[in-house]
Motif scaffolding. Structure first.
Motif, mmCIF file in Angstrom:
data_model
loop_
_atom_site.group_PDB
_atom_site.id
_atom_site.type_symbol
_atom_site.label_atom_id
_atom_site.label_comp_id
_atom_site.label_asym_id
_atom_site.label_seq_id
_atom_site.Cartn_x
_atom_site.Cartn_y
_atom_site.Cartn_z
ATOM 1 N N MET A 122 41.490 -62.985 -94.933
ATOM 2 C CA MET A 122 40.570 -61.898 -95.265
ATOM 3 C C MET A 122 39.295 -62.007 -94.439
ATOM 4 S SD MET A 122 41.249 -61.998 -99.379
ATOM 5 C CE MET A 122 39.813 -61.054 -99.835
ATOM 6 N N GLU A 123 38.757 -63.211 -94.355
ATOM 7 C CA GLU A 123 37.522 -63.407 -93.591
ATOM 8 C C GLU A 123 37.745 -63.122 -92.107
ATOM 9 O OE1 GLU A 123 35.347 -67.040 -94.374
ATOM 10 O OE2 GLU A 123 35.885 -66.895 -96.500
ATOM 11 N N LEU A 124 38.892 -63.540 -91.589
ATOM 12 C CA LEU A 124 39.181 -63.263 -90.185
ATOM 13 C C LEU A 124 39.210 -61.754 -89.924
ATOM 14 C CD1 LEU A 124 41.872 -65.978 -89.440
ATOM 15 C CD2 LEU A 124 39.679 -65.715 -88.261
ATOM 16 N N LEU A 125 39.771 -60.990 -90.849
ATOM 17 C CA LEU A 125 39.762 -59.530 -90.693
ATOM 18 C C LEU A 125 38.337 -58.990 -90.679
ATOM 19 C CD1 LEU A 125 42.770 -58.347 -92.885
ATOM 20 C CD2 LEU A 125 42.474 -57.999 -90.432
ATOM 21 N N PHE A 126 37.491 -59.487 -91.582
ATOM 22 C CA PHE A 126 36.095 -59.033 -91.613
ATOM 23 C C PHE A 126 35.377 -59.373 -90.306
ATOM 24 C CE2 PHE A 126 36.461 -59.318 -96.380
ATOM 25 C CZ PHE A 126 36.269 -57.970 -96.623
ATOM 26 N N TYR A 127 35.509 -60.614 -89.857
ATOM 27 C CA TYR A 127 34.841 -61.028 -88.625
ATOM 28 C C TYR A 127 35.389 -60.262 -87.422
ATOM 29 C CZ TYR A 127 32.225 -64.981 -90.567
ATOM 30 O OH TYR A 127 31.340 -65.760 -91.264
ATOM 31 N N ALA A 128 36.710 -60.097 -87.365
ATOM 32 C CA ALA A 128 37.310 -59.369 -86.250
ATOM 33 C C ALA A 128 36.796 -57.926 -86.213
ATOM 34 C CB ALA A 128 38.837 -59.397 -86.362
ATOM 35 N N TYR A 129 36.724 -57.288 -87.375
ATOM 36 C CA TYR A 129 36.241 -55.908 -87.425
ATOM 37 C C TYR A 129 34.780 -55.834 -86.985
ATOM 38 C CZ TYR A 129 35.396 -51.152 -89.002
ATOM 39 O OH TYR A 129 35.065 -49.827 -89.048
ATOM 40 N N VAL A 141 52.242 -58.377 -89.355
ATOM 41 C CA VAL A 141 51.242 -58.600 -90.405
ATOM 42 C C VAL A 141 50.443 -57.324 -90.641
ATOM 43 C CG1 VAL A 141 49.114 -59.854 -90.998
ATOM 44 C CG2 VAL A 141 51.086 -61.101 -90.096
ATOM 45 N N MET A 142 49.988 -56.694 -89.568
ATOM 46 C CA MET A 142 49.208 -55.453 -89.716
ATOM 47 C C MET A 142 50.038 -54.356 -90.377
ATOM 48 S SD MET A 142 46.269 -56.370 -88.762
ATOM 49 C CE MET A 142 45.324 -54.883 -88.594
ATOM 50 N N LEU A 143 51.304 -54.228 -89.983
ATOM 51 C CA LEU A 143 52.173 -53.248 -90.630
ATOM 52 C C LEU A 143 52.347 -53.561 -92.113
ATOM 53 C CD1 LEU A 143 54.922 -52.708 -87.898
ATOM 54 C CD2 LEU A 143 53.348 -50.974 -88.789
ATOM 55 N N GLY A 144 52.345 -54.842 -92.440
ATOM 56 C CA GLY A 144 52.466 -55.241 -93.841
ATOM 57 C C GLY A 144 51.215 -54.940 -94.649
ATOM 58 N N ILE A 145 50.078 -54.867 -93.992
ATOM 59 C CA ILE A 145 48.810 -54.595 -94.683
ATOM 60 C C ILE A 145 48.637 -53.097 -94.948
ATOM 61 C CG2 ILE A 145 46.287 -54.633 -94.417
ATOM 62 C CD1 ILE A 145 46.619 -57.351 -92.988
ATOM 63 N N ILE A 146 49.030 -52.268 -93.993
ATOM 64 C CA ILE A 146 48.807 -50.826 -94.172
ATOM 65 C C ILE A 146 49.763 -50.252 -95.216
ATOM 66 C CG2 ILE A 146 47.874 -50.561 -91.837
ATOM 67 C CD1 ILE A 146 50.462 -49.186 -91.032
ATOM 68 N N ASP A 205 52.564 -48.061 -97.123
ATOM 69 C CA ASP A 205 53.949 -47.742 -96.755
ATOM 70 C C ASP A 205 54.077 -46.430 -95.992
ATOM 71 O OD1 ASP A 205 54.721 -50.048 -98.064
ATOM 72 O OD2 ASP A 205 55.446 -49.014 -99.855
ATOM 73 N N GLU A 206 53.358 -45.401 -96.426
ATOM 74 C CA GLU A 206 53.532 -44.076 -95.820
ATOM 75 C C GLU A 206 53.085 -44.018 -94.362
ATOM 76 O OE1 GLU A 206 49.430 -42.540 -97.806
ATOM 77 O OE2 GLU A 206 51.080 -43.561 -98.796
ATOM 78 N N ASP A 207 52.236 -44.945 -93.929
ATOM 79 C CA ASP A 207 51.751 -44.934 -92.547
ATOM 80 C C ASP A 207 52.620 -45.750 -91.592
ATOM 81 O OD1 ASP A 207 49.526 -43.237 -92.879
ATOM 82 O OD2 ASP A 207 48.365 -44.881 -93.724
ATOM 83 N N ARG A 208 53.444 -46.647 -92.107
ATOM 84 C CA ARG A 208 54.244 -47.519 -91.237
ATOM 85 C C ARG A 208 55.126 -46.768 -90.252
ATOM 86 N NH1 ARG A 208 55.194 -50.889 -96.071
ATOM 87 N NH2 ARG A 208 53.342 -52.176 -96.092
#
Length: 168
Positions: free
Chosen positions: A22-29, A144-149, A151-154
């Protein structure tokens, strides 16, 4: 310890690893948006403007309804941002061919130029990370990113990759 049936090591699912993800996503963003934010700030625009410019650039002649679906913001919020972009000469809107009530959105030359400026550092950042990580890690990241978004957007992304593979 690996699961005997699957061979998968569940240690990456521990609380600390999940929190670190979670923190890596925040820092990356934060780092991913820093340079575009600075460019936008100089011309009095913000991240909402960037998202609209980006998705119009990726989807020429996108309808307002389609853009609302991607961004998941209110019509009022989009209307405010879109009005500023049209007034500033970054976006044009025209009526739909079949349905004149539809508004089709496209970037002007000025908008295309701004989108390129905003995206360049982001493209470079992703390219550098992809090169460093290698193909297997890039595919893992994509999964991983596909798993986070949601279902309808995959399917949007698997379809884009299928079309890209056909072009090669």
């Amino acid at each position: 310890m690996a699961d005997v049936k699957t061979g998968v090591n569940p240690l990456f699912l521990r609380e600390e690893e999940l929190r670190q993800g979670m923190e890596l996503l925040f820092y990356a963003y934060r780092d991913f948006t820093a340079e575009p934010d600075a460019i936008l700030g100089k011309i009095g625009l913000g991240r909402a403007h960037h998202r609209v410019i980006y998705f119009i650039g990726r989807n020429p002649a996108i309808t307002v309804t389609e853009l609302l679906s991607i961004l998941r913001i209110t019509k009022q919020s989009l209307s405010r941002v879109l009005s500023e972009l049209v007034r500033s000469g970054f976006v044009t809107q025209r009526p739909g061919v079949r349905d004149r009530r539809q508004r089709l959105l496209e970037l002007t030359e000025k908008g295309v130029d701004l989108e390129r400026q905003l995206s360049e550092s982001q493209r470079q950042r992703i390219a550098k990370a992809y090169r460093k990580a290698g193909a297997v890690a890039v595919e893992g990241f994509r999964e991983v990113m596909l798993g986070i978004i949601d279902d309808e957007d995959r399917p949007k992304f698997t379809a884009k990759l299928d079309r890209a593979a056909l072009k090669r």
